[in-house]
Design a protein around this motif. Sequence first.
Motif, PDB file in Angstrom:
ATOM      1  N   TYR A 155      11.036  -2.729   2.540  1.00 19.05           N
ATOM      2  CA  TYR A 155      11.612  -1.694   1.679  1.00 19.05           C
ATOM      3  C   TYR A 155      11.982  -0.480   2.525  1.00 19.05           C
ATOM      4  N   LYS A 156      12.907   0.287   2.037  1.00 23.44           N
ATOM      5  CA  LYS A 156      13.232   1.587   2.627  1.00 23.44           C
ATOM      6  C   LYS A 156      12.204   2.587   2.102  1.00 23.44           C
ATOM      7  N   TRP A 157      11.767   3.505   2.961  1.00 22.83           N
ATOM      8  CA  TRP A 157      10.774   4.492   2.524  1.00 22.83           C
ATOM      9  C   TRP A 157      11.285   5.306   1.337  1.00 22.83           C
ATOM     10  N   LYS A 158      12.578   5.571   1.285  1.00 14.67           N
ATOM     11  CA  LYS A 158      13.131   6.371   0.182  1.00 14.67           C
ATOM     12  C   LYS A 158      13.037   5.660  -1.163  1.00 14.67           C
ATOM     13  N   SER A 159      12.832   4.353  -1.146  1.00  6.94           N
ATOM     14  CA  SER A 159      12.722   3.617  -2.403  1.00  6.94           C
ATOM     15  C   SER A 159      11.264   3.460  -2.875  1.00  6.94           C
ATOM     16  N   VAL A 160      10.319   3.918  -2.070  1.00  2.53           N
ATOM     17  CA  VAL A 160       8.905   3.787  -2.427  1.00  2.53           C
ATOM     18  C   VAL A 160       8.540   4.772  -3.533  1.00  2.53           C
ATOM     19  N   ALA A 161       7.820   4.289  -4.522  1.00  2.00           N
ATOM     20  CA  ALA A 161       7.290   5.158  -5.582  1.00  2.00           C
ATOM     21  C   ALA A 161       5.916   5.645  -5.129  1.00  2.00           C
ATOM     22  N   PHE A 162       5.778   6.950  -4.991  1.00  2.00           N
ATOM     23  CA  PHE A 162       4.492   7.566  -4.670  1.00  2.00           C
ATOM     24  C   PHE A 162       3.924   8.064  -5.992  1.00  2.00           C
ATOM     25  N   VAL A 163       2.899   7.399  -6.465  1.00  2.00           N
ATOM     26  CA  VAL A 163       2.398   7.653  -7.822  1.00  2.00           C
ATOM     27  C   VAL A 163       1.103   8.468  -7.796  1.00  2.00           C
ATOM     28  N   GLU A 164       0.892   9.222  -8.856  1.00  2.00           N
ATOM     29  CA  GLU A 164      -0.333  10.025  -8.997  1.00  2.00           C
ATOM     30  C   GLU A 164      -1.510   9.198  -9.505  1.00  2.00           C
ATOM     31  N   GLU A 165      -1.279   7.951  -9.767  1.00  2.00           N
ATOM     32  CA  GLU A 165      -2.315   7.062 -10.288  1.00  2.00           C
ATOM     33  C   GLU A 165      -3.395   6.806  -9.234  1.00  2.00           C
ATOM     34  N   GLU A 166      -4.654   6.914  -9.653  1.00  2.00           N
ATOM     35  CA  GLU A 166      -5.784   6.601  -8.771  1.00  2.00           C
ATOM     36  C   GLU A 166      -6.046   5.105  -8.846  1.00  2.00           C
ATOM     37  N   TRP A 167      -5.909   4.418  -7.725  1.00  2.00           N
ATOM     38  CA  TRP A 167      -6.090   2.973  -7.703  1.00  2.00           C
ATOM     39  C   TRP A 167      -7.523   2.564  -7.411  1.00  2.00           C
ATOM     40  N   ASP A 168      -8.301   3.471  -6.832  1.00  2.00           N
ATOM     41  CA  ASP A 168      -9.676   3.138  -6.464  1.00  2.00           C
ATOM     42  C   ASP A 168     -10.656   3.614  -7.526  1.00  2.00           C
ATOM     43  N   THR A 169     -11.640   2.784  -7.808  1.00  2.00           N
ATOM     44  CA  THR A 169     -12.711   3.176  -8.732  1.00  2.00           C
ATOM     45  C   THR A 169     -13.669   4.111  -7.993  1.00  2.00           C
ATOM     46  N   PRO A 170     -14.478   4.882  -8.719  1.00  2.00           N
ATOM     47  CA  PRO A 170     -15.486   5.715  -8.051  1.00  2.00           C
ATOM     48  C   PRO A 170     -16.408   4.890  -7.142  1.00  2.00           C
ATOM     49  N   GLU A 171     -16.725   3.671  -7.569  1.00  2.00           N
ATOM     50  CA  GLU A 171     -17.581   2.799  -6.761  1.00  2.00           C
ATOM     51  C   GLU A 171     -16.883   2.389  -5.453  1.00  2.00           C
ATOM     52  N   LYS A 172     -15.596   2.094  -5.534  1.00  2.00           N
ATOM     53  CA  LYS A 172     -14.866   1.729  -4.321  1.00  2.00           C
ATOM     54  C   LYS A 172     -14.751   2.924  -3.381  1.00  2.00           C
TER      55      LYS A 172
END
Length: 127
Positions: A86-103
Motif C-alpha cells: 500500500y501507499k502510506w497516503k492510503s493508510v487509515a490511521f485510526v483512533e481505535e485502541e486495538w490492544d486490551t489492558p491485559e495485552k
Amino acid sequence: MKEIKRDTILAEIEKTDYILITTHNKLSLPIIRRIYKKIINGIKFDDIKVCDNCIIDGHHRFVSSILAGLKLDEAKSSKTSATIEYKWKSVAFVEEEWDTPEKIQRLNELDAEFNNIPLEKIIEFTS
C-alpha cells in the motif's frame, strides 16, 4: 511530545530517507503513541521484519521510530501470496485502541524485561 496524528505521520515519512513499504492499510494511533513514548525514553525493541523493502511485521514500531527520528534494525522475513503493498497516503490511521489492558500490561512487562528495567519505568513513560 509532538502531536501524533495522520498528517504528522505522513509528513515525517515523507521527510525521511528511511522508507519502507507498508503492507497494512490501517494502523492504530494509540499503539503508535505508546511505542513512540517508549522509544523517545530509550526503550529498545525487536527488529522490524522486512522483505524487499516491505514491512512484514513492525508497522507501528516503524512509524513510531520515524516520529522519534530513529532507525530500528531490520530482520529478513518473507512475503506470502496474501501480502499486499500500500501507499502510506492510503493508510487509515485510526483512533481505535486495538490492544486490551491485559495485552498492554503484558507488552509493558516484555519491554521491561527486554530492556532490563523496572516495569514501573515503562508505565511511567507511557502515562
